[in-house]
Design a protein around this motif. Structure first.
Motif, mmCIF file in Angstrom:
data_model
loop_
_atom_site.group_PDB
_atom_site.id
_atom_site.type_symbol
_atom_site.label_atom_id
_atom_site.label_comp_id
_atom_site.label_asym_id
_atom_site.label_seq_id
_atom_site.Cartn_x
_atom_site.Cartn_y
_atom_site.Cartn_z
ATOM 1 N N ASP A 57 0.858 -1.180 0.000
ATOM 2 C CA ASP A 57 0.000 0.000 0.000
ATOM 3 C C ASP A 57 0.895 1.231 0.000
ATOM 4 O O ASP A 57 1.685 1.426 0.934
ATOM 5 C CB ASP A 57 -0.905 -0.018 1.228
ATOM 6 C CG ASP A 57 -1.907 1.115 1.247
ATOM 7 O OD1 ASP A 57 -1.481 2.291 1.309
ATOM 8 O OD2 ASP A 57 -3.115 0.836 1.204
ATOM 9 N N ALA A 58 0.791 2.050 -1.033
ATOM 10 C CA ALA A 58 1.698 3.190 -1.168
ATOM 11 C C ALA A 58 1.565 4.163 -0.006
ATOM 12 O O ALA A 58 2.571 4.666 0.515
ATOM 13 C CB ALA A 58 1.439 3.915 -2.496
ATOM 14 N N ARG A 88 8.041 8.944 -5.741
ATOM 15 C CA ARG A 88 9.278 8.200 -5.530
ATOM 16 C C ARG A 88 9.027 6.844 -4.874
ATOM 17 O O ARG A 88 9.684 5.854 -5.208
ATOM 18 C CB ARG A 88 10.253 9.038 -4.697
ATOM 19 C CG ARG A 88 10.824 10.231 -5.478
ATOM 20 C CD ARG A 88 11.889 10.994 -4.724
ATOM 21 N NE ARG A 88 11.324 11.890 -3.734
ATOM 22 C CZ ARG A 88 11.456 11.749 -2.423
ATOM 23 N NH1 ARG A 88 12.150 10.727 -1.941
ATOM 24 N NH2 ARG A 88 10.935 12.619 -1.593
ATOM 25 N N VAL A 89 8.076 6.789 -3.956
ATOM 26 C CA VAL A 89 7.746 5.516 -3.301
ATOM 27 C C VAL A 89 7.176 4.523 -4.311
ATOM 28 O O VAL A 89 7.563 3.345 -4.334
ATOM 29 C CB VAL A 89 6.755 5.742 -2.138
ATOM 30 C CG1 VAL A 89 6.097 4.427 -1.709
ATOM 31 C CG2 VAL A 89 7.475 6.363 -0.956
ATOM 32 N N ILE A 90 6.274 4.978 -5.167
ATOM 33 C CA ILE A 90 5.693 4.088 -6.172
ATOM 34 C C ILE A 90 6.758 3.612 -7.149
ATOM 35 O O ILE A 90 6.777 2.439 -7.544
ATOM 36 C CB ILE A 90 4.532 4.787 -6.904
ATOM 37 C CG1 ILE A 90 3.356 4.978 -5.932
ATOM 38 C CG2 ILE A 90 4.090 3.986 -8.133
ATOM 39 C CD1 ILE A 90 2.211 5.784 -6.492
ATOM 40 N N ALA A 91 7.670 4.496 -7.520
ATOM 41 C CA ALA A 91 8.764 4.103 -8.412
ATOM 42 C C ALA A 91 9.614 3.015 -7.769
ATOM 43 O O ALA A 91 10.036 2.057 -8.435
ATOM 44 C CB ALA A 91 9.615 5.313 -8.768
ATOM 45 N N THR A 104 -2.630 2.359 -4.693
ATOM 46 C CA THR A 104 -2.086 3.713 -4.734
ATOM 47 C C THR A 104 -3.053 4.696 -4.087
ATOM 48 O O THR A 104 -4.244 4.432 -3.964
ATOM 49 C CB THR A 104 -1.824 4.166 -6.178
ATOM 50 O OG1 THR A 104 -3.068 4.209 -6.896
ATOM 51 C CG2 THR A 104 -0.870 3.212 -6.875
ATOM 52 N N GLY A 105 -2.528 5.850 -3.704
ATOM 53 C CA GLY A 105 -3.371 6.923 -3.194
ATOM 54 C C GLY A 105 -4.181 7.536 -4.318
ATOM 55 O O GLY A 105 -3.864 7.374 -5.506
ATOM 56 N N GLY A 106 -5.239 8.267 -3.945
ATOM 57 C CA GLY A 106 -6.158 8.802 -4.942
ATOM 58 C C GLY A 106 -5.525 9.715 -5.976
ATOM 59 O O GLY A 106 -5.948 9.749 -7.126
#
Length: 205
Positions: A57-58, A88-91, A104-106
């Motif tokens: 969970d991002a 950067r976290v998702i990357a 991911t967040g909205g």
């Protein structure tokens, strides 16, 4: 949607149907996108269990790294700081050498760089929910930073107007309804299975 399931430290072995789906992902991740309250985390955990993949969970990753809640990050550092950290976290999560299910967040999918990365490394699933459904759900968590306004419903409506045309570019769209979570999960599994099947049929012999 509420969910009390924890993430899977050791993902369970998927059934034959889901095993074939996981193989068809060919190393790609499944990335859930959509508005706050759409049920991305709750459905994502269950989907990961079905596919035998790790769930991430991002927003949780961001909070753990910062040792602050999302609301506290918005208050102390501002939205621009949060969005850069989110990107950067998702990357980092999608750079792993194994596929995951990622919630991911909205606002994450609104970033063009993030959308490009998701398209390259994963399959995106938009959990689409109507305004009244979202409002019933977000009222259960009144600390959402973007809704700290005199008119939360009006704010949410404006976010929908801006975000839904972008979310519509996701690979798969599934309606998130006020039904049992397992029902929405089955809709997601069926839609993902269809998408993967279509990919296979479109490949040249």
């Amino acid at each position: 949607m509420q969910d009390d399931m924890s993430g899977f430290a050791t993902p369970p072995v998927p059934a034959e149907r889901e095993k074939k789906m996981a193989e068809a992902l060919a190393g790609r991740s499944v990335v859930l996108v959509g508005m706050m309250g759409a049920g991305k985390s709750a459905v994502g955990r269950r989907l990961a269990g079905r596919l035998g993949l790790e769930f991430r969970d991002a927003d949780t990753e961001i909070e753990e790294a910062a040792q602050k809640t999302i609301s506290e990050i918005f208050a102390s550092d501002g939205e621009a700081f949060f969005r850069d950290k989110e990107r950067r976290v998702i990357a980092r999560l999608l750079a792993c050498d194994k596929p995951i299910v990622l919630a991911t967040g909205g606002g994450a999918y609104m970033n063009e760089e993030t959308r490009t990365l998701i398209a390259r490394c994963g399959i995106s699933i938009w959990l689409k929910a109507e305004l009244d459904v979202l409002m019933r759900r977000v009222r259960r968590k009144p600390t959402r930073p973007l809704l700290q306004t005199p008119d939360p419903e009006g704010t949410l409506r404006k976010l929908i107007e801006v975000r839904y045309p972008i979310y519509a570019g996701a690979d798969v769209t599934v309606l998130s309804r006020d039904v049992a979570q397992e029902t929405v999960l089955e809709d997601v599994v069926t839609a993902l299975e269809h998408h993967l099947s279509t990919e296979r049929s479109d490949k040249p012999a």
